[in-house]
Design a protein around this motif. Structure first.
Motif, PDB file in Angstrom:
ATOM      1  N   GLN A   1       0.818  -1.206   0.000  1.00 27.64           N
ATOM      2  CA  GLN A   1       0.000   0.000   0.000  1.00 27.64           C
ATOM      3  C   GLN A   1       0.852   1.257   0.000  1.00 27.64           C
ATOM      4  OE1 GLN A   1      -1.955  -1.054   3.577  1.00 27.64           O
ATOM      5  NE2 GLN A   1      -3.884  -1.551   2.583  1.00 27.64           N
ATOM      6  N   VAL A   2       1.964   1.237   0.695  1.00 27.85           N
ATOM      7  CA  VAL A   2       2.869   2.378   0.745  1.00 27.85           C
ATOM      8  C   VAL A   2       4.222   1.948   0.220  1.00 27.85           C
ATOM      9  CG1 VAL A   2       3.999   4.090   2.184  1.00 27.85           C
ATOM     10  CG2 VAL A   2       1.667   3.358   2.728  1.00 27.85           C
ATOM     11  N   GLN A   3       4.736   2.702  -0.715  1.00 30.08           N
ATOM     12  CA  GLN A   3       6.060   2.430  -1.270  1.00 30.08           C
ATOM     13  C   GLN A   3       6.929   3.664  -1.149  1.00 30.08           C
ATOM     14  OE1 GLN A   3       5.337   0.981  -5.318  1.00 30.08           O
ATOM     15  NE2 GLN A   3       5.970  -1.049  -4.628  1.00 30.08           N
ATOM     16  N   LEU A   4       8.187   3.430  -0.803  1.00 28.05           N
ATOM     17  CA  LEU A   4       9.190   4.486  -0.783  1.00 28.05           C
ATOM     18  C   LEU A   4      10.235   4.131  -1.832  1.00 28.05           C
ATOM     19  CD1 LEU A   4       9.765   4.933   3.064  1.00 28.05           C
ATOM     20  CD2 LEU A   4       8.197   6.196   1.582  1.00 28.05           C
ATOM     21  N   VAL A   5      10.505   5.036  -2.728  1.00 25.78           N
ATOM     22  CA  VAL A   5      11.455   4.787  -3.802  1.00 25.78           C
ATOM     23  C   VAL A   5      12.552   5.846  -3.756  1.00 25.78           C
ATOM     24  CG1 VAL A   5      11.802   4.568  -6.282  1.00 25.78           C
ATOM     25  CG2 VAL A   5       9.673   3.743  -5.237  1.00 25.78           C
ATOM     26  N   GLU A   6      13.781   5.373  -3.518  1.00 26.48           N
ATOM     27  CA  GLU A   6      14.932   6.277  -3.450  1.00 26.48           C
ATOM     28  C   GLU A   6      15.581   6.412  -4.819  1.00 26.48           C
ATOM     29  OE1 GLU A   6      15.561   3.920   0.617  1.00 26.48           O
ATOM     30  OE2 GLU A   6      15.203   3.335  -1.449  1.00 26.48           O
ATOM     31  N   SER A   7      16.264   7.516  -5.004  1.00 20.59           N
ATOM     32  CA  SER A   7      17.060   7.737  -6.202  1.00 20.59           C
ATOM     33  C   SER A   7      18.157   8.736  -5.870  1.00 20.59           C
ATOM     34  CB  SER A   7      16.191   8.260  -7.352  1.00 20.59           C
ATOM     35  OG  SER A   7      15.596   9.495  -7.004  1.00 20.59           O
ATOM     36  N   LEU A  20      20.125  12.895  -2.692  1.00 22.54           N
ATOM     37  CA  LEU A  20      19.252  11.737  -2.673  1.00 22.54           C
ATOM     38  C   LEU A  20      17.796  12.186  -2.577  1.00 22.54           C
ATOM     39  CD1 LEU A  20      21.167   9.424  -0.161  1.00 22.54           C
ATOM     40  CD2 LEU A  20      21.541   9.733  -2.618  1.00 22.54           C
ATOM     41  N   SER A  21      16.931  11.446  -3.222  1.00 21.80           N
ATOM     42  CA  SER A  21      15.497  11.716  -3.159  1.00 21.80           C
ATOM     43  C   SER A  21      14.766  10.444  -2.761  1.00 21.80           C
ATOM     44  CB  SER A  21      14.969  12.186  -4.518  1.00 21.80           C
ATOM     45  OG  SER A  21      15.605  13.357  -4.942  1.00 21.80           O
ATOM     46  N   CYS A  22      13.643  10.620  -2.098  1.00 20.19           N
ATOM     47  CA  CYS A  22      12.807   9.487  -1.713  1.00 20.19           C
ATOM     48  C   CYS A  22      11.360   9.920  -1.818  1.00 20.19           C
ATOM     49  CB  CYS A  22      13.138   9.031  -0.306  1.00 20.19           C
ATOM     50  SG  CYS A  22      11.973   7.800   0.361  1.00 20.19           S
ATOM     51  N   ALA A  23      10.633   9.267  -2.700  1.00 24.31           N
ATOM     52  CA  ALA A  23       9.232   9.616  -2.923  1.00 24.31           C
ATOM     53  C   ALA A  23       8.323   8.524  -2.381  1.00 24.31           C
ATOM     54  CB  ALA A  23       8.975   9.819  -4.410  1.00 24.31           C
ATOM     55  N   ALA A  24       7.333   8.945  -1.637  1.00 22.08           N
ATOM     56  CA  ALA A  24       6.341   8.008  -1.104  1.00 22.08           C
ATOM     57  C   ALA A  24       5.123   7.973  -2.016  1.00 22.08           C
ATOM     58  CB  ALA A  24       5.922   8.428   0.297  1.00 22.08           C
ATOM     59  N   SER A  25       4.623   6.777  -2.237  1.00 20.57           N
ATOM     60  CA  SER A  25       3.419   6.630  -3.046  1.00 20.57           C
ATOM     61  C   SER A  25       2.503   5.593  -2.426  1.00 20.57           C
ATOM     62  CB  SER A  25       3.784   6.228  -4.479  1.00 20.57           C
ATOM     63  OG  SER A  25       4.435   4.971  -4.491  1.00 20.57           O
ATOM     64  N   LYS A  75       4.716  16.840  -2.580  1.00 25.58           N
ATOM     65  CA  LYS A  75       5.183  15.740  -3.427  1.00 25.58           C
ATOM     66  C   LYS A  75       5.465  14.473  -2.633  1.00 25.58           C
ATOM     67  CE  LYS A  75       7.324  18.747  -6.895  1.00 25.58           C
ATOM     68  NZ  LYS A  75       8.578  19.090  -7.602  1.00 25.58           N
ATOM     69  N   ASN A  76       5.235  14.527  -1.321  1.00 22.98           N
ATOM     70  CA  ASN A  76       5.512  13.365  -0.459  1.00 22.98           C
ATOM     71  C   ASN A  76       6.943  12.870  -0.657  1.00 22.98           C
ATOM     72  OD1 ASN A  76       2.818  13.280   0.571  1.00 22.98           O
ATOM     73  ND2 ASN A  76       2.187  12.266  -1.325  1.00 22.98           N
ATOM     74  N   THR A  77       7.860  13.807  -0.711  1.00 24.06           N
ATOM     75  CA  THR A  77       9.249  13.493  -1.026  1.00 24.06           C
ATOM     76  C   THR A  77      10.182  14.105   0.001  1.00 24.06           C
ATOM     77  OG1 THR A  77       8.751  13.351  -3.390  1.00 24.06           O
ATOM     78  CG2 THR A  77      11.050  13.697  -2.784  1.00 24.06           C
ATOM     79  N   VAL A  78      11.209  13.350   0.347  1.00 23.68           N
ATOM     80  CA  VAL A  78      12.263  13.831   1.230  1.00 23.68           C
ATOM     81  C   VAL A  78      13.580  13.796   0.460  1.00 23.68           C
ATOM     82  CG1 VAL A  78      12.705  11.547   2.246  1.00 23.68           C
ATOM     83  CG2 VAL A  78      13.313  13.621   3.524  1.00 23.68           C
ATOM     84  N   TYR A  79      14.430  14.765   0.745  1.00 22.16           N
ATOM     85  CA  TYR A  79      15.703  14.889   0.061  1.00 22.16           C
ATOM     86  C   TYR A  79      16.842  14.882   1.081  1.00 22.16           C
ATOM     87  CZ  TYR A  79      12.490  16.763  -3.443  1.00 22.16           C
ATOM     88  OH  TYR A  79      11.447  16.943  -4.311  1.00 22.16           O
ATOM     89  N   TYR A  93      22.158   3.844   1.408  1.00 25.53           N
ATOM     90  CA  TYR A  93      21.311   4.815   2.097  1.00 25.53           C
ATOM     91  C   TYR A  93      19.845   4.417   1.939  1.00 25.53           C
ATOM     92  CZ  TYR A  93      25.244   7.879   2.966  1.00 25.53           C
ATOM     93  OH  TYR A  93      26.436   8.401   3.441  1.00 25.53           O
ATOM     94  N   TYR A  94      19.151   4.393   3.080  1.00 19.46           N
ATOM     95  CA  TYR A  94      17.748   3.978   3.103  1.00 19.46           C
ATOM     96  C   TYR A  94      16.868   5.131   3.572  1.00 19.46           C
ATOM     97  CZ  TYR A  94      19.556  -0.813   2.939  1.00 19.46           C
ATOM     98  OH  TYR A  94      20.192  -1.972   2.586  1.00 19.46           O
ATOM     99  N   CYS A  95      15.750   5.253   2.935  1.00 19.94           N
ATOM    100  CA  CYS A  95      14.730   6.202   3.338  1.00 19.94           C
ATOM    101  C   CYS A  95      13.756   5.504   4.291  1.00 19.94           C
ATOM    102  CB  CYS A  95      13.990   6.691   2.093  1.00 19.94           C
ATOM    103  SG  CYS A  95      12.566   7.727   2.401  1.00 19.94           S
ATOM    104  N   ASN A  96      13.320   6.228   5.297  1.00 21.92           N
ATOM    105  CA  ASN A  96      12.340   5.719   6.245  1.00 21.92           C
ATOM    106  C   ASN A  96      11.265   6.770   6.451  1.00 21.92           C
ATOM    107  OD1 ASN A  96      11.405   5.764   9.291  1.00 21.92           O
ATOM    108  ND2 ASN A  96      11.903   3.641   8.796  1.00 21.92           N
ATOM    109  N   ALA A  97      10.025   6.333   6.538  1.00 24.35           N
ATOM    110  CA  ALA A  97       8.931   7.273   6.780  1.00 24.35           C
ATOM    111  C   ALA A  97       7.893   6.633   7.690  1.00 24.35           C
ATOM    112  CB  ALA A  97       8.285   7.696   5.462  1.00 24.35           C
ATOM    113  N   ARG A  98       7.402   7.434   8.604  1.00 21.73           N
ATOM    114  CA  ARG A  98       6.289   6.997   9.442  1.00 21.73           C
ATOM    115  C   ARG A  98       5.007   7.476   8.778  1.00 21.73           C
ATOM    116  NH1 ARG A  98       6.554   5.136  14.297  1.00 21.73           N
ATOM    117  NH2 ARG A  98       4.727   6.304  15.004  1.00 21.73           N
ATOM    118  N   VAL A  99       4.198   6.496   8.377  1.00 24.40           N
ATOM    119  CA  VAL A  99       3.027   6.790   7.540  1.00 24.40           C
ATOM    120  C   VAL A  99       1.765   6.301   8.234  1.00 24.40           C
ATOM    121  CG1 VAL A  99       1.969   6.438   5.277  1.00 24.40           C
ATOM    122  CG2 VAL A  99       4.460   6.539   5.484  1.00 24.40           C
ATOM    123  N   THR A 100       0.741   7.135   8.204  1.00 25.77           N
ATOM    124  CA  THR A 100      -0.553   6.775   8.794  1.00 25.77           C
ATOM    125  C   THR A 100      -1.513   6.379   7.682  1.00 25.77           C
ATOM    126  OG1 THR A 100      -0.230   8.270  10.658  1.00 25.77           O
ATOM    127  CG2 THR A 100      -2.487   7.597  10.175  1.00 25.77           C
TER     128      THR A 100
END
Length: 123
Positions: A1-7, A20-25, A75-79, A93-100
């Motif tokens: 249901q929730v994906q984080l994609v780094e680039s 680095l970018s990390c977009a949540a979808s 954009k639901n994105t962290v840099y 490097y890993y992206c982490n997000a706390r998502v509700t």
């Protein structure tokens, strides 16, 4: 249901920079804290930088002054902007997000991880 994609990872010479970018979808109600971690084989995953939904930040001492974490909530994105890179910054490097997310009987907040992006700094 929730994906984080780094680039944005890659090979860079010492002294160089990477962003680095990390977009949540997916389907979710909100994203709380977003963070970057890194891991070297054989070592524990360590926190590099974190940013709250309100924009408060904190950094590991090892990157303080050389890195900047930011986020675009629209954009639901962290840099993670990393400057003056050193060979010891080499890691995955890993992206982490706390998502509700919404559940049938309420909501649930969980931590999600991206798949990781390799950063290699040559001397």
């Amino acid at each position: 249901q929730v994906q984080l994609v780094e680039s944005g990872g890659g090979l860079v010479q010492a002294g160089g920079s990477l962003r680095l970018s990390c977009a949540a979808s997916g389907t979710f109600l909100s994203i709380d804290d977003m963070s970057w971690y890194r891991q070297v084989p054989g070592n524990l995953r360590e926190l590099v930088a974190a940013i709250s939904s309100g924009g408060s930040t904190n950094y590991a001492d090892s990157v303080k002054g050389r890195s900047t974490i930011s986020r675009d909530n629209a954009k639901n994105t962290v840099y993670l902007q990393m400057n003056s890179l050193k060979p010891e910054d080499t890691a995955v490097y890993y992206c982490n997000a706390r998502v509700t997310i919404a559940r049938i009987m309420g909501v649930r907040t969980s931590a999600y991880w991206g798949q990781g992006t390799q950063v290699t700094v040559s001397s």
